[in-house]
Structure formats: structure tokens, C-alpha cells
Design an enzyme around this catalytic site. Structure first.
Site, PDB file in Angstrom:
ATOM      1  CD  GLU A 220       0.607  -4.846   4.366  1.00 55.74           C
ATOM      2  OE1 GLU A 220      -0.318  -4.044   4.626  1.00 55.74           O
ATOM      3  OE2 GLU A 220       1.759  -4.737   4.842  1.00 55.74           O
TER       4      GLU A 220
ATOM      5  CG  HIS B  30       0.987  -0.740   4.185  1.00 54.13           C
ATOM      6  ND1 HIS B  30       0.036  -1.296   5.010  1.00 54.13           N
ATOM      7  CD2 HIS B  30       0.892   0.602   4.344  1.00 54.13           C
ATOM      8  CE1 HIS B  30      -0.626  -0.326   5.636  1.00 54.13           C
ATOM      9  NE2 HIS B  30      -0.131   0.830   5.249  1.00 54.13           N
TER      10      HIS B  30
ATOM     11  CB  CYS C 279       1.257   1.360   8.406  1.00 56.18           C
ATOM     12  SG  CYS C 279       0.744   3.028   7.923  1.00 56.18           S
TER      13      CYS C 279
END
Length: 540
Positions: free
Chosen positions: A515, A513, A387
């Protein structure tokens, strides 16, 4: 199950906050899945924010984003990682969202002019939220509901009253209470103390709730004497007093609870067939965590490093990636502002094998992040930008490779002569901060032959987003002509989603993102390949 209503497990907490109700709920969900049950988990939080989207990470930790764009509590990340199920808006409610809905109904006249009260109007809305997952998916067997906060908090009273009403309506064979509590150890007398747990259960019983299972957090093994004492004073059967020993890794918790037969006890109390389960794959995974063959050090250059829970999903993604690469990933959290002076930059970053720059908001520490991206590019250190990590990489490249002096993001300098990162057109008239960013899952088309394509193994992917600013298309041609690869774009080619540096061993950044999508069952490919590149850098 199908035509029948789902069974429900309500997870509450007592004595102190931070006992790990979320991990307990996620672990139980995983164990019940191994018994062939379709499970979902939800979180009901008693704070008055409508969602955690505008909360400071120092206060609340990470905001976890779902595919549908809902900004949620970080516990939903644990749920997804442990049971490998995509959560939705129905899996997280706050007191703020509940009161908001009740007041909206009152304004519309839905209550026909009646006096609006906590009971029944607020409690009815809470019960509606508890039941919501099973109304969305009638195939669910079990819904686990975690109630945030601690028994005794004034904020939790309406939630616990709603649970009491719900259990009374459905029956105790269909709704059970798992109470997570603390058994402190007093070193001076070398004793485990049960009194705090007794008082916690007493508060629950005053509200009208009797725990069916006690999950006791403890540093030491609970003896039979302690179990018997707890059972006597809490009215819980001795075999349902479960110890929750401290673990080296949160991924050990399901194994510890399996030894305590927690899932089997739950199945019996819910009057479900207690079939034999196999968690050998999970045990193998944990074995790799605890017995790595190598190790690498990765710097996480952020601005919330004093509160590592702000990066919870990143931390967990590195654990997954470490297992895939049979190594331990040592994370060094570096305050970005510490890298803004020449003396510290090289002394800090010279000892790491990879640099990750995570998301974030606001100008503090930005120049340090830009310098970290420059260090990674020039020193050929593996770099992974998430990001804001993509945005600072573009700013750094524009300044130091394209020679665009003062290049910046409009977020940090509205008057920049070269706004290589600018505000999305759809954001120009936004006044409210909550839930107004580009949120949730968006498709991305990858460039064939890129490192991103090699990682994913496919050309069209989907990732979750949470941001307002984008790469300015006016600079795309200049960036690409000078050696930056636009390796991922939106399907309409309007938005830059991923970038890479061509002449670099591994320099990849994404506007998304990733993750948020790494799971125990499936490591995210970008984290996996980044750790692999860090290993190669270390051992070259």
C-alpha cells in the site's frame, strides 16, 4: 534550475488542526510539477517523539514507511501519491529528532562549551533541515515545507522562528508563506466568519511572519466581500486569498485549487515564469473516481478500525485500484475481535466480495483474523494479506490443513509447540522498539506462473517492509507439500516474502506493505488484481 538555490514555500496552519495542510501541500506540489518544476515536499512535526514509529495508531494514524526505512508521518504518503516522487529521511523531521541532534552535538563538544539554547542552536538545526532537500538534490526548483501543528501552539514556536530567520536570509522573493486557515459558517446568521482567520494571521505576524497566500477552508463559496475583508485585515492581496472548498474526494483538491489559480500566484510571488499547465489526465482520473461503472465491497479486518487513518495508504490504494477497474470499492472496517464468536463471523463476512487483513502488532483480535483467513480460504472469497495478514494466513493453514494443533506466532505464544511464525534472528537481542524492525525496501524474487508474477509482470520486485517476525523455514516444506505456494522469497531464499493458495481463485499474501507504493500515476498491481478478483467473485 541547477546552480541556483531552490525556492521555498512554507505551509502553516491556523485556527484548528486537521485542516488538510498535507493535502494542500501535495496538491500544490502536483500543480507546480505540471508547470515543469522539480518539486519535493517535507514535513516538520513539532512533537517530541524522534519519529512516529512507536506511536499508537489510535493517536497518530498510519506510520508511513519510506524506501530507506524511515518511519514517517502519514502526510508523506500523500506527498508520494500526488507528486510521484520517492521521499527520503530528509523529508520528515520531528522536534524530537532535532533536539536529539542538538544534544548529541553538545555531548560531543561541538559547541565548545557554550550555553546551548533554543536560539540559535535549535533554530539553526531546523533551518538546516529546511534546506536539506536542496543540498541532497541541487536540481530541485521548489521545496514545500509543511509545519505541523497550529500557529499558537507552544511546540511550534521554534519552528516558526526558524522560518522567520530563513526567510530573512533568503528574501521574500525566494521564501513565501502559505497559511491554511478556517472560515466557519454560522448557520443562525447565515454568515461566513473571518475573525478566527484574522486572529490566526495576527499570531503569525507577532512572530514576524506575514502570509503571502491565505488558503481558506470553507463549506461555502467565499464572496468577493469576504475576500476583500480578509485581505484588508491580514495584509494579503485579495487575489491571494484562496478558497479551499470541501471536496468529495481529496483528489479533487488540485482541480479546485487550479480554478483558484493557486500555482500561478505562487509562481509570480517566487518570480518564476508562469507557464500554462495541463491537468487533463488528473481530471480524467477524478472523473473515474466520481463516476464508477460498478462497485464491490471489501472487508478490512483490523484492530485499529476506530481510527481509519491507521489504514490511510490502504484506503487510497483501493481508490487507485477502483479507478483501474472502473468501480467503486466500498470498504467495511471490521474489528477483528468481533469475528471471534461463531454467530458474527458468517453474518459479517457473507456480504463482502473480498477480505483484506492488514498489518498490526500485539495479540488482540488475532483469533478473529485467523478465522477471517479461514473463511476466505474455505469459501473461495478473494483474500489479500498484508504483513500480519500473511502471518495469520500461514497460522490458519498450519492449524486447519496441516493439522498442527496450537500452531501460532512467537509474537502471540512464545511457548507454541508449532511456531510457524517466529522472531527474526537479528531481533533476538533488540531492546529498543524504535526503528529496529525490518524496515524499508527489500527485493523479492517471484515464482514464475504465480498470481503475484501475473500481477507484477516481472520476476524481481521491491517492496517496503515493517515487521519483526518471519515464516519459520522449518515448516516451509510441509506448507508447500499441502498446497500452499511460496510465491515470493528473498534473493538468498532465506525469507518467505509472499504466499498463495493454489486451489483458490485469488488468495495472495505478502510480508510487505505494498500500500505504501500505490500512486495516482501507477496503481499497485496487487491491489488492482485483488479488486478485479473481487469484481469477478461478485458477478460470477
Amino acid at each position: 534550475m541547477n546552480s541556483q538555490q531552490a525556492k521555498h514555500i512554507i505551509v502553516t496552519g491556523g485556527v484548528i488542526s486537521g485542516l488538510g495542510k498535507g493535502i494542500a501541500a501535495a496538491s500544490l506540489g502536483m500543480l507546480l510539477e505540471t508547470k515543469g518544476k522539480k518539486v519535493t515536499i517535507q514535513k516538520l512535526d513539532p512533537y517530541l517523539n524522534v519519529d512516529p514509529g512507536t506511536m499508537n495508531p489510535f493517536q497518530h494514524g498510519e506510520v508511513f514507511v519510506l524506501d530507506d526505512g524511515t518511519e514517517t508521518d502519514l502526510d508523506l504518503g500523500h506527498y508520494e501519491r500526488f507528486i510521484d516522487v520517492n521521499m527520503t529521511k530528509a523529508n520528515n523531521s520531528t522536534a524530537g529528532s532535532i533536539y536529539y541532534e542538538v544534544l548529541e552535538k553538545e555531548r560531543r563538544g561541538d559547541y565548545l562549551g557554550g550555553t546551548v539554547q533554543i536560539i540559535p542552536h535549535v533554530t539553526d538545526e531546523i533551518i538546516k533541515r529546511i534546506k536539506k532537500p536542496e543540498t541532497i538534490d541541487p536540481e530541485l526548483d521548489i521545496v514545500i515545507t509543511e509545519i505541523g501543528g497550529t500557529v499558537g501552539d507552544i511546540e511550534s514556536l521554534s519552528f516558526l522562528e526558524a522560518v522567520r530567520q530563513f526567510q530573512q536570509a533568503r528574501g521574500r522573493e525566494n521564501v513565501i508563506i502559505l497559511h491554511v486557515t478556517l472560515i466557519p459558517y454560522v448557520g443562525a446568521s447565515e454568515e461566513l466568519k473571518t475573525k478566527p482567520s484574522q486572529h490566526s494571521v495576527m499570531r503569525l505576524r507577532e512572530i514576524g511572519l506575514q502570509p503571502d497566500i491565505l488558503l481558506c477552508r470553507t463549506e461555502h463559496e467565499i464572496t468577493d466581500d469576504v475576500r476583500e475583508k480578509l485581505a484588508l485585515f491580514t495584509n494579503v492581496s485579495p487575489n491571494a486569498v484562496i478558497q479551499g472548498l470541501d471536496a468529495k474526494s481529496i483528489y479533487e483538491v488540485p482541480m479546485l485549487l487550479q480554478k483558484e489559480h493557486l500555482a500561478g500566484i505562487v509562481m509570480e510571488k517566487l518570480q518564476l515564469e508562469n507557464v500554462v499547465s495541463d491537468i487533463s489526465q488528473w481530471e480524467t482520473f477524478v472523473g473515474h473516481i466520481l463516476n464508477p461503472e460498478d462497485e464491490v465491497t471489501v472487508a478490512i479486518t483490523g484492530k485499529y478500525t476506530a481510527m481509519v487513518d491507521a489504514y490511510k495508504s490502504i484506503i487510497e490504494s483501493f481508490i487507485h485500484a477502483g479507478v483501474d477497474n472502473r468501480c467503486k470499492v466500498n470498504l467495511e472496517f471490521i474489528e477483528a475481535s468481533d469475528l471471534e464468536s461463531d454467530g458474527k463471523l458468517e453474518s459479517i463476512l457473507d456480504r463482502v466480495h473480498g477480505i483484506l487483513i492488514p498489518g498490526g502488532f500485539g495479540p488482540r483480535g488475532i483469533e478473529g483474523k485467523i478465522r477471517a483467513a479461514q473463511f476466505a480460504r474455505e469459501k473461495k472469497v478473494p483474500y489479500f494479506g498484508l504483513c500480519l495478514g500473511l502471518q495469520v494466513a500461514v497460522i490458519e493453514y498450519a492449524r486447519n490443513v496441516l493439522g498442527l494443533t496450537g500452531a501460532n506466532s512467537e509474537e502471540f505464544d512464545e511457548a507454541s509447540e508449532h511456531p510457524v511464525i517466529h522472531l527474526m534472528l537479528s531481533q533476538h537481542h533488540v531492546t529498543h522498539k524504535g526503528a529496529t524492525m525490518r524496515l524499508g525496501a527489500y527485493d523479492c524474487v517471484l515464482k514464475e506462473g504465480s498470481k503475484s508474477h501475473a500481477a507484477y509482470g516481472e520476476l524481481k520486485i521491491s517492496e517496503r517492509h515493517r515487521h519483526r517476525f518471519e515464516v519459520n523455514n522449518a515448516y516451509r516444506d510441509q506448507l508447500e507439500a499441502s498446497g500452499m505456494m511460496i510465491s515470493g522469497v528473498s534473493p538468498d531464499n532465506e525469507l518467505v516474502e509472499m504466499i498463495e493458495i493454489k486451489d483458490h481463485p485469488w488468495f495472495v499474501a505478502t510480508q510487505a506493505h505494498p500500500e505504501f507504493k500505490s500512486r495516482v500515476a501507477k496503481t499497485h498491481p496487487l491491489f488492482r488484481d485483488f479488486v478485479s478478483a473481487a469484481l469477478q467473485f461478485k458477478n460470477k
